[in-house]
Design an enzyme around this catalytic site. Structure first.
Site, PDB file in Angstrom:
ATOM      1  N   LYS A  77    -103.182  -0.333  40.772  1.00 47.17           N
ATOM      2  CA  LYS A  77    -102.073  -1.133  40.258  1.00 47.17           C
ATOM      3  C   LYS A  77    -100.826  -0.257  40.203  1.00 47.17           C
ATOM      4  O   LYS A  77    -100.902   0.926  39.865  1.00 47.17           O
ATOM      5  CB  LYS A  77    -102.431  -1.668  38.866  1.00 47.17           C
ATOM      6  CG  LYS A  77    -101.403  -2.621  38.271  1.00 47.17           C
ATOM      7  CD  LYS A  77    -101.909  -3.185  36.948  1.00 47.17           C
ATOM      8  CE  LYS A  77    -100.888  -4.093  36.282  1.00 47.17           C
ATOM      9  NZ  LYS A  77    -101.390  -4.643  35.002  1.00 47.17           N
ATOM     10  N   SER A 152     -99.977  -9.262  34.238  1.00 46.32           N
ATOM     11  CA  SER A 152     -99.199  -8.395  35.113  1.00 46.32           C
ATOM     12  C   SER A 152    -100.008  -7.824  36.287  1.00 46.32           C
ATOM     13  O   SER A 152     -99.443  -7.156  37.153  1.00 46.32           O
ATOM     14  CB  SER A 152     -98.612  -7.232  34.309  1.00 46.32           C
ATOM     15  OG  SER A 152     -99.644  -6.399  33.785  1.00 46.32           O
ATOM     16  N   SER A 176    -103.222  -9.463  30.819  1.00 46.31           N
ATOM     17  CA  SER A 176    -102.752  -9.139  32.159  1.00 46.31           C
ATOM     18  C   SER A 176    -103.825  -9.019  33.219  1.00 46.31           C
ATOM     19  O   SER A 176    -103.514  -8.940  34.406  1.00 46.31           O
ATOM     20  CB  SER A 176    -101.947  -7.836  32.126  1.00 46.31           C
ATOM     21  OG  SER A 176    -100.714  -8.045  31.474  1.00 46.31           O
TER      22      SER A 176
END
Length: 474
Positions: A77, A152, A176
């Site tokens: 990520k 996210s 997220s």
């Protein structure tokens, strides 16, 4: 032979172990799909093709095959630093930043024998629950390109759902992992606070963010979770005093067996109910009903209950969100590089007195004790993951921070409190709308209750067979 991306991560691992798949072959297959699909889907900020191929050769020749993720592809990520790889944090402020050092999680996954193919998309500093930023194109829901993937960990979810990765790690500070997993039809697991030493939440404000897996199947999620946990034998190598209550060995075993009968609570209450008008869309209720009915048919006990009102929760969580943003390393001269929402959060956070922060932390600590007490009668609690269907791109207000926050709450009122309580939770793609959009339901466990969640999830997976449903890019 079946195309590689159509195999589960666990199937790939077994074939790699037997030498029927090559590590470079796996990496090349996924890189080809990324090159072809990513321009339309926006799953990756950075692709490290040559680095990945070199790493694949290294794994084949130098890494023991006993490594738990040997030869499997994934991506970091873009909130996680990897030495020598562009790391933007989803912000123009760091658009060309290349760190000299790596964070702990990518090093841990390296030791587990996995191969990173690049960096998955995230919103600016991972603050919002949608993945749209000014560094790169938005992450699009592969089931409908007009919709956002949630956030996210939106890029990770898109990459896994569209077959550009077999699984991917994400981070979850208020939903997220679970939000984009639900939007993209995946299994998303938020572990107990402290279970994954890398990204445990112990070094963050209020202990909210934790690292966890996104995958297409329950077994793949458990496989990646095991790989994210550093072990010596059967012992988890914690470097925090906080530990998960038990360590019963690899989580994959619980996911594969899928055994047990449990007592489950069901609620649609949210701590945001006293602050915002929370409406559950019919599609979200259909997903909840599907999961409930399937669990009852499987022989589990089911009891509906109401959560207690929490009138101070909303303001306390808002303070933590804003103060967390205040730590972004930006001075006044560079503020124009921040997006309007982030700039608003930074200013608000830096104006909050220390006494307000202390009060917010105390409020959330009290709420943690309260929710654990309320959930204690059940092995797991069933709730919606999202209150609405996936949101259209551009739906969130980018100028009015208060309205943006309200929109995020109304879309995701059932996720952040789980982070406050430090509990494990898993979202499962149990339903499809008439338009074919995936809708999830989540199960929330006791502290350290990942084995129970994985067992329940596997039972639902066997009954509902969501692993057979894929987006058009498949």
């Amino acid at each position: 032979m079946t195309e590689i991306h159509r195999l589960t991560a666990l199937e790939q691992y077994r074939l790699l172990q037997k030498g029927e798949l090559g590590v470079v072959e796996v990496v090349d297959h996924y890189l080809e799909r990324i090159e072809r699909l990513n321009p339309e889907l926006g799953a990756f900020h950075t692709v490290t093709a040559e680095r990945a191929r070199a790493r694949a050769t290294e794994v084949e020749t130098s890494v023991p095959r006993t490594a738990p993720l040997w030869g499997l592809a994934y991506a970091d990520k873009d909130l996680v630093r990897r030495a020598g790889v562009r790391t933007t944090f989803g912000s123009r402020l760091f658009a060309e930043f290349v760190p000299d050092e790596s964070d702990e999680l990518p090093l841990l996954l390296d030791r587990a024998g996995a191969i990173s193919l690049g960096k998955t998309a995230t919103p600016e500093f991972g603050l919002p629950s949608y993945t749209e930023n000014l560094v790169a194109p938005p992450a699009r829901d592969p089931y409908d390109l007009r919709l956002g993937a949630g956030g996210s960990s939106g890029g990770a979810a898109v990459a896994v759902a569209a077959g550009m990765l077999p699984f991917a790690p994400g981070s979850d500070g208020g939903g997220s992992i679970r939000i984009p997993a639900a939007a993209c039809g995946l299994v998303g697991l938020k572990p107990s606070r402290g279970l994954v030493p890398a990204g445990s939440g112990q070094d963050s404000l209020a202990g909210l963010p934790v690292a966890g897996p996104l995958a297409r199947t329950v077994g793949d999620a458990a496989l990646l979770l095991d790989g994210m946990i550093a072990r010596r034998g059967d012992r988890i190598l914690h470097h925090h005093t906080l530990r998960a209550p038990s360590d019963g060995g690899p989580y994959l075993a619980a996911a594969v067996r899928g055994e047990g009968r449990f007592q489950i609570g069901l609620t649609t209450g949210s701590p945001w109910d006293t602050e915002y008008d929370i409406t559950i869309a019919p599609e979200a209720r259909d997903a909840l009903d599907t999961a409930r009915d399937a669990l009852v048919e499987l022989g589990h006990g089911m009891e509906e209950f109401q959560v207690e009102p929490a009138p101070e929760y909303a303001e306390a969580f808002r303070v933590i969100w804003q103060v967390g943003a205040s730590q972004i390393p930006v001075d006044e001269a560079a503020e124009e590089l921040l997006e309007p929402l982030t700039r608003w959060l930074v200013h608000r956070g830096r104006s909050i007195p220390a006494s307000d922060l202390a009060r917010a932390l105390a409020t959330l600590s009290g709420y943690e004790r309260s929710i654990i007490r309320q959930f204690d009668s059940y092995d797991a609690v069933l709730m919606p993951t999202l209150a609405m269907t996936p949101r259209p791109l551009g739906w969130y207000d980018q100028e009015d921070g208060d309205r943006n926050f309200a929109q995020q709450v109304q879309y995701t009122p059932f996720t952040s409190f789980v982070n406050v309580a430090g509990l494990p939770a898993i979202t499962l793609p149990v339903h499809r709308t008439i338009d074919g959009l995936p809708m999830g339901a989540q199960l929330i466990g006791r502290p350290g209750g990942e084995p129970t969640l994985l067992a329940l999830a596997r039972q639902l997976e066997r009954r509902l067979r969501w692993d057979r449903t894929h987006p058009p890019q498949w």
